[in-house]
Design an enzyme around this catalytic site. Structure first.
Site, PDB file in Angstrom:
ATOM      1  N   ASP A 129      27.732  42.597  33.234  1.00 56.41           N
ATOM      2  CA  ASP A 129      25.649  41.660  33.717  1.00 56.41           C
ATOM      3  C   ASP A 129      25.486  40.872  33.346  1.00 56.41           C
ATOM      4  OD1 ASP A 129      23.870  44.094  35.071  1.00 56.41           O
ATOM      5  OD2 ASP A 129      22.817  42.906  33.136  1.00 56.41           O
ATOM      6  N   ARG A 183      27.554  50.849  42.347  1.00 55.05           N
ATOM      7  CA  ARG A 183      27.067  52.620  42.575  1.00 55.05           C
ATOM      8  C   ARG A 183      27.243  52.928  43.675  1.00 55.05           C
ATOM      9  NH1 ARG A 183      21.200  52.471  39.501  1.00 55.05           N
ATOM     10  NH2 ARG A 183      21.403  50.659  40.678  1.00 55.05           N
ATOM     11  N   ARG A 226      32.028  55.405  35.865  1.00 52.36           N
ATOM     12  CA  ARG A 226      30.701  55.258  34.954  1.00 52.36           C
ATOM     13  C   ARG A 226      30.270  56.983  33.972  1.00 52.36           C
ATOM     14  NH1 ARG A 226      24.834  54.123  36.253  1.00 52.36           N
ATOM     15  NH2 ARG A 226      24.721  56.655  36.943  1.00 52.36           N
ATOM     16  N   ARG A 229      27.876  43.094  43.963  1.00 55.44           N
ATOM     17  CA  ARG A 229      27.375  43.705  43.319  1.00 55.44           C
ATOM     18  C   ARG A 229      28.425  45.246  44.316  1.00 55.44           C
ATOM     19  NH1 ARG A 229      22.762  45.703  40.288  1.00 55.44           N
ATOM     20  NH2 ARG A 229      22.738  43.829  38.793  1.00 55.44           N
ATOM     21  N   TYR A 249      13.680  38.042  31.177  1.00 56.02           N
ATOM     22  CA  TYR A 249      13.947  39.652  30.753  1.00 56.02           C
ATOM     23  C   TYR A 249      13.749  39.679  30.148  1.00 56.02           C
ATOM     24  CZ  TYR A 249      15.970  41.918  35.403  1.00 56.02           C
ATOM     25  OH  TYR A 249      15.912  41.774  36.435  1.00 56.02           O
TER      26      TYR A 249
HETATM   27  O1  1CP Z   1      28.113  42.062  42.057  1.00 58.78           O
HETATM   28  C1  1CP Z   1      29.600  42.943  41.135  1.00 58.78           C
HETATM   29  O2  1CP Z   1      29.476  43.189  42.057  1.00 58.78           O
HETATM   30  C2  1CP Z   1      28.847  42.012  39.718  1.00 58.78           C
HETATM   31  C3  1CP Z   1      29.007  43.139  39.002  1.00 58.78           C
HETATM   32  C4  1CP Z   1      27.157  42.700  38.596  1.00 58.78           C
HETATM   33  C5  1CP Z   1      26.543  41.611  38.623  1.00 58.78           C
HETATM   34  C6  1CP Z   1      26.938  40.331  39.266  1.00 58.78           C
HETATM   35  C7  1CP Z   1      26.289  43.520  37.642  1.00 58.78           C
HETATM   36  C8  1CP Z   1      26.381  45.011  37.476  1.00 58.78           C
HETATM   37  N1  1CP Z   1      25.104  43.103  37.606  1.00 58.78           N
HETATM   38  C9  1CP Z   1      25.028  41.645  38.232  1.00 58.78           C
HETATM   39  C10 1CP Z   1      23.738  40.463  37.552  1.00 58.78           C
HETATM   40  C11 1CP Z   1      23.129  41.387  37.392  1.00 58.78           C
HETATM   41  N2  1CP Z   1      22.099  42.725  37.198  1.00 58.78           N
HETATM   42  C12 1CP Z   1      21.686  40.551  38.239  1.00 58.78           C
HETATM   43  C13 1CP Z   1      22.131  39.476  39.297  1.00 58.78           C
HETATM   44  C14 1CP Z   1      21.830  39.559  40.287  1.00 58.78           C
HETATM   45  C15 1CP Z   1      21.196  40.570  41.518  1.00 58.78           C
HETATM   46  O3  1CP Z   1      19.438  40.269  41.206  1.00 58.78           O
HETATM   47  O4  1CP Z   1      21.566  41.085  41.410  1.00 58.78           O
HETATM   48  C16 1CP Z   1      20.811  41.127  37.571  1.00 58.78           C
HETATM   49  C17 1CP Z   1      18.822  40.695  37.811  1.00 58.78           C
HETATM   50  C18 1CP Z   1      20.657  42.238  37.025  1.00 58.78           C
HETATM   51  C19 1CP Z   1      20.175  42.581  35.913  1.00 58.78           C
HETATM   52  C20 1CP Z   1      19.928  44.736  35.759  1.00 58.78           C
HETATM   53  N3  1CP Z   1      21.632  45.191  36.023  1.00 58.78           N
HETATM   54  C21 1CP Z   1      19.808  44.821  36.594  1.00 58.78           C
HETATM   55  C22 1CP Z   1      17.917  44.916  37.962  1.00 58.78           C
HETATM   56  C23 1CP Z   1      16.924  45.529  36.930  1.00 58.78           C
HETATM   57  C24 1CP Z   1      15.929  45.051  38.057  1.00 58.78           C
HETATM   58  O5  1CP Z   1      15.036  43.954  37.273  1.00 58.78           O
HETATM   59  O6  1CP Z   1      15.795  45.389  38.864  1.00 58.78           O
HETATM   60  C25 1CP Z   1      19.838  47.011  36.489  1.00 58.78           C
HETATM   61  C26 1CP Z   1      19.802  47.992  37.287  1.00 58.78           C
HETATM   62  C27 1CP Z   1      21.807  45.968  36.069  1.00 58.78           C
HETATM   63  C28 1CP Z   1      22.540  47.597  35.877  1.00 58.78           C
HETATM   64  C29 1CP Z   1      23.434  46.724  36.312  1.00 58.78           C
HETATM   65  N4  1CP Z   1      24.676  46.181  36.698  1.00 58.78           N
HETATM   66  C30 1CP Z   1      25.929  45.959  37.062  1.00 58.78           C
HETATM   67  C31 1CP Z   1      25.699  47.242  38.514  1.00 58.78           C
HETATM   68  C32 1CP Z   1      26.197  47.924  39.037  1.00 58.78           C
HETATM   69  C33 1CP Z   1      24.627  47.778  37.192  1.00 58.78           C
HETATM   70  C34 1CP Z   1      23.707  49.383  37.764  1.00 58.78           C
HETATM   71  C35 1CP Z   1      24.165  50.279  36.997  1.00 58.78           C
HETATM   72  C36 1CP Z   1      24.742  51.336  36.699  1.00 58.78           C
HETATM   73  O7  1CP Z   1      25.404  51.974  37.143  1.00 58.78           O
HETATM   74  O8  1CP Z   1      23.788  52.441  36.843  1.00 58.78           O
END
Ligand code: 1CP
Length: 365
Positions: free
Chosen positions: A83, A37, A46, A33, A160
């Site tokens: 994502d 944010r 965004r 990540r 999910y």
């Molecule tokens: O790592 C990076 O910088 C690349 C971008 C990336 C990756 C690899 C994002 C952007 N998401 C992911 C993978 C991801 N998404 C995972 C696996 C990794 C981990 O465990 O963190 C998972 C479980 C998700 C699902 C997801 N997408 C969540 C989690 C929900 C939960 O169950 O709590 C969330 C909040 C997102 C949205 C998301 N994806 C990425 C970002 C930066 C965000 C936040 C969105 C925003 O800007 O509000």
């Protein structure tokens, strides 16, 4: 953009060499990540995009946010901004992100009939925006550091898809695992084929390493992990080995909360190049368990980024010592950076890894 570096700059290859367990000038570092944010420029892009999904689905904007952390910090790899939930979205589940909330599917998968309707999306049509982003990012990176492509594991995606949203315990899918394992296996099978095709397409589009996130593997006790997650990670690894481009790329498996009862060893047995490790195990112990068969990626507690700079440095030094003076370490957090982190702390961390990693590498050889 000030990204390109000289042909002999070690940053071009440090990460890939470490994944192959070859000697490096210092320890490479990137952060899960790293685009997100905690960066004000990410929040600005965004806002311009209107939503997270619009950002992820517009290749120019996905490229812009992928590069943002690299313009600020001396990171050794870029990770595609996207994502894991793009695949279920392309399968027709209707992904939404409500402001300030996590992901939600309009049409979750609840029955055998729902599962029977799912097909494998064609990456170059239904997920074209991801492949276009990969091509554009590779072009803009111009060789400065390698680009990591990624996908979610079948088990984590299924969590999910069945729940319809994020959850602490994903009770619905666990009920399905006990009450209707045949249906769950059908779901995991179609997901494994979709993930394998998606990763192979990212490789063909230019990704230089591939990572599978099994964020929720740790919800499963060891026998269930073997049956419902590992088996499909293994199938994907095998499929990628048979793909003309993906076969030569390092595959990183990150299964969060999965360190016990021979599980790390079993993950290494898939033939992957590296294991992502969370912070519930020391890197020294993880290495003793898997030996020199795979590289290790991790594993600082993300909350350490809230500590004072001297303490961040101390923790980096301890982690490098725990891994020991061997090749095959990619520094990372044990999970993603949280939104409240001060970007200054990330600069301190990256600098400390490169400075102290030089010493760790020199002592080794
Ligand atoms: O790592 C990076 O910088 C690349 C971008 C990336 C990756 C690899 C994002 C952007 N998401 C992911 C993978 C991801 N998404 C995972 C696996 C990794 C981990 O465990 O963190 C998972 C479980 C998700 C699902 C997801 N997408 C969540 C989690 C929900 C939960 O169950 O709590 C969330 C909040 C997102 C949205 C998301 N994806 C990425 C970002 C930066 C965000 C936040 C969105 C925003 O800007 O509000």
């Amino acid at each position: 953009m000030a990204l390109p570096v000289a042909a002999d700059d070690p940053r071009r290859t440090r990460f890939s060499r470490a994944l192959r367990r070859e000697a490096t000038d210092t320890t490479p570092v990137w952060l899960m990540r790293q685009a997100g944010r905690y960066l004000p420029e990410y929040r600005a892009t965004r806002a311009r995009a209107g939503s997270f999904l619009a950002l992820a689905k517009t290749p120019e904007l996905a490229c812009e946010v992928t590069l943002q952390p690299l313009l600020r910090f001396d990171l050794d790899a870029a990770i595609l901004f996207s994502d894991i939930l793009t695949i279920p979205d392309a399968m027709g589940l209707g992904l939404e992100f409500a402001q300030g909330e996590g992901p939600r599917f309009a049409r979750p998968v609840r029955s055998a009939a729902d599962i029977a309707h799912l097909g494998v999306p064609d990456p170059e049509t239904e997920l074209r925006y991801v492949m276009d982003a990969v091509r554009l990012i590779r072009h803009e990176l111009d060789g400065r550091v390698p680009l990591i492509g990624f996908a979610g594991s079948p088990w984590t995606l299924a969590c999910y898809m069945v729940e319809g949203t994020g959850s602490r315990d994903f009770a619905r899918i666990k009920a399905m695992a006990w009450n209707d394992p045949a249906s769950l296996h059908r779901l995991l099978d179609v997901l494994a084929r979709a993930v394998a095709a998606y990763l192979a397409a990212q490789a063909a589009a230019g990704a230089q390493a591939l990572m599978l996130f099994d964020t929720w593997g740790g919800l499963l006790a060891p026998p269930m992990f073997a049956e419902f997650s590992l088996r499909y990670l293994d199938a994907i690894a095998q499929h990628l080995r048979a793909h003309v481009v993906a076969a030569v790329l390092p595959l990183i498996l990150f299964a969060k909360g999965v360190n016990g009862a021979g599980q790390l060893e079993a993950l290494a047995d898939t033939g992957c190049a590296a294991l992502g490790v969370d912070w519930s195990i020391s890197l020294g112990e993880a290495r003793r368990r898997v030996g020199a068969r795979v590289a290790l990626q991790g594993n600082l507690d993300p909350a350490a980024l809230h500590a004072q700079p001297e303490i961040i440095e101390r923790e980096v030094a301890a982690l490098l010592r725990a891994f020991g003076p061997h090749p095959g370490h990619v520094f990372n957090l044990g999970h993603g950076i949280t939104p409240e982190v001060d970007p200054e702390s990330v600069a301190v961390l990256v600098d400390a890894v490169h400075r102290l990693g030089r010493r760790a590498v020199a002592e080794g050889g």
